[in-house]
Design a protein around this motif. Sequence first.
Motif, PDB file in Angstrom:
ATOM      1  N   THR A  24      -8.214   1.969 -35.947  1.00  0.00           N
ATOM      2  CA  THR A  24      -8.580   1.240 -34.734  1.00  0.00           C
ATOM      3  C   THR A  24      -9.010   2.196 -33.630  1.00  0.00           C
ATOM      4  OG1 THR A  24      -7.163  -0.652 -35.224  1.00  0.00           O
ATOM      5  CG2 THR A  24      -7.705  -0.275 -32.914  1.00  0.00           C
ATOM      6  N   THR A  25      -8.309   3.303 -33.488  1.00  0.00           N
ATOM      7  CA  THR A  25      -8.678   4.304 -32.491  1.00  0.00           C
ATOM      8  C   THR A  25     -10.094   4.808 -32.741  1.00  0.00           C
ATOM      9  OG1 THR A  25      -6.393   5.002 -32.160  1.00  0.00           O
ATOM     10  CG2 THR A  25      -8.101   6.571 -31.551  1.00  0.00           C
ATOM     11  N   LEU A  26     -10.439   5.069 -33.994  1.00  0.00           N
ATOM     12  CA  LEU A  26     -11.782   5.525 -34.324  1.00  0.00           C
ATOM     13  C   LEU A  26     -12.823   4.462 -33.980  1.00  0.00           C
ATOM     14  CD1 LEU A  26     -13.844   7.423 -35.556  1.00  0.00           C
ATOM     15  CD2 LEU A  26     -13.192   6.565 -37.826  1.00  0.00           C
ATOM     16  N   LEU A  27     -12.563   3.211 -34.356  1.00  0.00           N
ATOM     17  CA  LEU A  27     -13.518   2.142 -34.051  1.00  0.00           C
ATOM     18  C   LEU A  27     -13.737   2.001 -32.548  1.00  0.00           C
ATOM     19  CD1 LEU A  27     -13.053  -1.036 -36.277  1.00  0.00           C
ATOM     20  CD2 LEU A  27     -14.944   0.579 -36.241  1.00  0.00           C
ATOM     21  N   ARG A  28     -12.661   2.020 -31.786  1.00  0.00           N
ATOM     22  CA  ARG A  28     -12.767   1.873 -30.333  1.00  0.00           C
ATOM     23  C   ARG A  28     -13.531   3.053 -29.729  1.00  0.00           C
ATOM     24  NH1 ARG A  28      -9.873  -1.450 -27.310  1.00  0.00           N
ATOM     25  NH2 ARG A  28      -9.560   0.166 -25.728  1.00  0.00           N
ATOM     26  N   THR A  29     -13.361   4.238 -30.290  1.00  0.00           N
ATOM     27  CA  THR A  29     -14.094   5.403 -29.812  1.00  0.00           C
ATOM     28  C   THR A  29     -15.572   5.277 -30.141  1.00  0.00           C
ATOM     29  OG1 THR A  29     -12.122   6.786 -30.112  1.00  0.00           O
ATOM     30  CG2 THR A  29     -14.230   7.926 -29.883  1.00  0.00           C
ATOM     31  N   LEU A  30     -15.881   4.841 -31.357  1.00  0.00           N
ATOM     32  CA  LEU A  30     -17.278   4.648 -31.742  1.00  0.00           C
ATOM     33  C   LEU A  30     -17.967   3.643 -30.816  1.00  0.00           C
ATOM     34  CD1 LEU A  30     -16.982   4.411 -35.645  1.00  0.00           C
ATOM     35  CD2 LEU A  30     -17.639   6.404 -34.280  1.00  0.00           C
ATOM     36  N   ALA A  31     -17.218   2.599 -30.444  1.00  0.00           N
ATOM     37  CA  ALA A  31     -17.789   1.537 -29.612  1.00  0.00           C
ATOM     38  C   ALA A  31     -17.864   1.915 -28.138  1.00  0.00           C
ATOM     39  CB  ALA A  31     -16.970   0.259 -29.772  1.00  0.00           C
ATOM     40  N   GLY A  32     -17.315   3.074 -27.769  1.00  0.00           N
ATOM     41  CA  GLY A  32     -17.367   3.513 -26.381  1.00  0.00           C
ATOM     42  C   GLY A  32     -16.271   2.951 -25.508  1.00  0.00           C
ATOM     43  N   LEU A  33     -15.226   2.396 -26.121  1.00  0.00           N
ATOM     44  CA  LEU A  33     -14.136   1.805 -25.350  1.00  0.00           C
ATOM     45  C   LEU A  33     -13.073   2.826 -24.964  1.00  0.00           C
ATOM     46  CD1 LEU A  33     -13.709  -1.544 -27.310  1.00  0.00           C
ATOM     47  CD2 LEU A  33     -14.984  -1.125 -25.201  1.00  0.00           C
ATOM     48  N   GLN A  34     -13.111   4.001 -25.555  1.00  0.00           N
ATOM     49  CA  GLN A  34     -12.256   5.089 -25.134  1.00  0.00           C
ATOM     50  C   GLN A  34     -13.017   6.385 -25.351  1.00  0.00           C
ATOM     51  OE1 GLN A  34      -9.060   3.746 -27.872  1.00  0.00           O
ATOM     52  NE2 GLN A  34      -9.026   5.862 -28.574  1.00  0.00           N
ATOM     53  N   PRO A  35     -12.652   7.440 -24.622  1.00  0.00           N
ATOM     54  CA  PRO A  35     -13.486   8.649 -24.598  1.00  0.00           C
ATOM     55  C   PRO A  35     -13.455   9.443 -25.903  1.00  0.00           C
ATOM     56  CG  PRO A  35     -11.471   8.985 -23.353  1.00  0.00           C
ATOM     57  CD  PRO A  35     -11.504   7.534 -23.704  1.00  0.00           C
ATOM     58  N   VAL A  36     -14.564  10.077 -26.200  1.00  0.00           N
ATOM     59  CA  VAL A  36     -14.657  11.046 -27.292  1.00  0.00           C
ATOM     60  C   VAL A  36     -13.996  12.342 -26.840  1.00  0.00           C
ATOM     61  CG1 VAL A  36     -16.276  12.468 -28.603  1.00  0.00           C
ATOM     62  CG2 VAL A  36     -16.772  10.040 -28.226  1.00  0.00           C
ATOM     63  N   LEU A  37     -13.094  12.884 -27.667  1.00  0.00           N
ATOM     64  CA  LEU A  37     -12.442  14.143 -27.304  1.00  0.00           C
ATOM     65  C   LEU A  37     -13.310  15.337 -27.680  1.00  0.00           C
ATOM     66  CD1 LEU A  37      -8.715  13.451 -28.302  1.00  0.00           C
ATOM     67  CD2 LEU A  37      -9.880  13.059 -26.119  1.00  0.00           C
ATOM     68  N   ALA A  38     -14.080  15.211 -28.758  1.00  0.00           N
ATOM     69  CA  ALA A  38     -15.019  16.248 -29.171  1.00  0.00           C
ATOM     70  C   ALA A  38     -16.008  15.616 -30.139  1.00  0.00           C
ATOM     71  CB  ALA A  38     -14.300  17.418 -29.834  1.00  0.00           C
ATOM     72  N   GLY A  39     -17.179  16.245 -30.258  1.00  0.00           N
ATOM     73  CA  GLY A  39     -18.191  15.721 -31.162  1.00  0.00           C
ATOM     74  C   GLY A  39     -19.080  14.685 -30.487  1.00  0.00           C
ATOM     75  N   THR A  40     -19.893  14.006 -31.294  1.00  0.00           N
ATOM     76  CA  THR A  40     -20.854  13.056 -30.739  1.00  0.00           C
ATOM     77  C   THR A  40     -20.906  11.767 -31.552  1.00  0.00           C
ATOM     78  OG1 THR A  40     -22.679  13.999 -32.035  1.00  0.00           O
ATOM     79  CG2 THR A  40     -22.322  14.889 -29.817  1.00  0.00           C
ATOM     80  N   VAL A  41     -21.232  10.687 -30.846  1.00  0.00           N
ATOM     81  CA  VAL A  41     -21.508   9.377 -31.451  1.00  0.00           C
ATOM     82  C   VAL A  41     -22.840   8.918 -30.883  1.00  0.00           C
ATOM     83  CG1 VAL A  41     -20.775   6.981 -31.707  1.00  0.00           C
ATOM     84  CG2 VAL A  41     -19.055   8.810 -31.606  1.00  0.00           C
ATOM     85  N   ALA A  42     -23.808   8.647 -31.766  1.00  0.00           N
ATOM     86  CA  ALA A  42     -25.140   8.278 -31.300  1.00  0.00           C
ATOM     87  C   ALA A  42     -25.609   6.994 -31.967  1.00  0.00           C
ATOM     88  CB  ALA A  42     -26.130   9.402 -31.584  1.00  0.00           C
ATOM     89  N   PHE A  43     -25.962   6.014 -31.141  1.00  0.00           N
ATOM     90  CA  PHE A  43     -26.590   4.778 -31.580  1.00  0.00           C
ATOM     91  C   PHE A  43     -27.130   4.084 -30.332  1.00  0.00           C
ATOM     92  CE2 PHE A  43     -22.319   3.518 -30.438  1.00  0.00           C
ATOM     93  CZ  PHE A  43     -22.464   2.261 -29.853  1.00  0.00           C
ATOM     94  N   PRO A  44     -28.039   3.121 -30.483  1.00  0.00           N
ATOM     95  CA  PRO A  44     -28.541   2.410 -29.300  1.00  0.00           C
ATOM     96  C   PRO A  44     -27.421   1.588 -28.662  1.00  0.00           C
ATOM     97  CG  PRO A  44     -29.996   2.098 -31.193  1.00  0.00           C
ATOM     98  CD  PRO A  44     -28.732   2.699 -31.709  1.00  0.00           C
ATOM     99  N   GLU A  45     -26.879   2.059 -27.543  1.00  0.00           N
ATOM    100  CA  GLU A  45     -25.678   1.458 -26.967  1.00  0.00           C
ATOM    101  C   GLU A  45     -25.864  -0.011 -26.609  1.00  0.00           C
ATOM    102  OE1 GLU A  45     -24.083   3.709 -23.776  1.00  0.00           O
ATOM    103  OE2 GLU A  45     -23.942   5.571 -24.930  1.00  0.00           O
TER     104      GLU A  45
END
Length: 208
Positions: free
Chosen positions: A41-62
Amino acid sequence: MLQVTNLTCGRGGVPVLSGVGFTVAAGEALILRGPNGIGKTTLLRTLAGLQPVLAGTVAFPEEQGAYASHADGIKSALTIRENLQFWADIYGGGGSGSTLRETALAAFDLLDLQHRMGGTLSAGQKRRLGLARLAVIERKVLFLDEPTVSLDGFSVKLFAEWLRGHLADGGLAVITTHIDLGIDAPELDLTPYQAAPDQRGGSDEAFL
């Protein structure tokens, strides 16, 4: 396309997963696997932009992303049809009119219930209505956290059929689930991506 590169995510600033990387193209789905508490769940929420990325990148048309969790998002004082119109309006799809609503009602077997108030629905009916929202918001990139909770076998098949249509229409999805949805999708086991024990802490693990 969704591109995830060397991602570290956590809860309360404490890393739970690190080094996560994958790509999901249009028309594809990815199933996230792993034991309870690993951080799906933490990963999904991070991917969706609901909580901050600690390191690395997530890219998609927001503007094309949407997250659906265990909460159904039902307005109890509105009918099923009114609930769908509410969410269509919120996401800017209200202009598509009755076509979106009719498609969503039919896809999740809600036509006969469309004038029922949300507050009178059973848990399974609420879940079907919650999922029907996905058919009216017109978002291509879906992050779905245990979407089949409270659904019987027939309703799981309805959801899987709708999801196949979403993918065929150029959408994509990242899904956490403990059941077989019967769709052709690769699985990603998150076990190898657990953060080092001395980084994780323990107080929040039951909620990840």
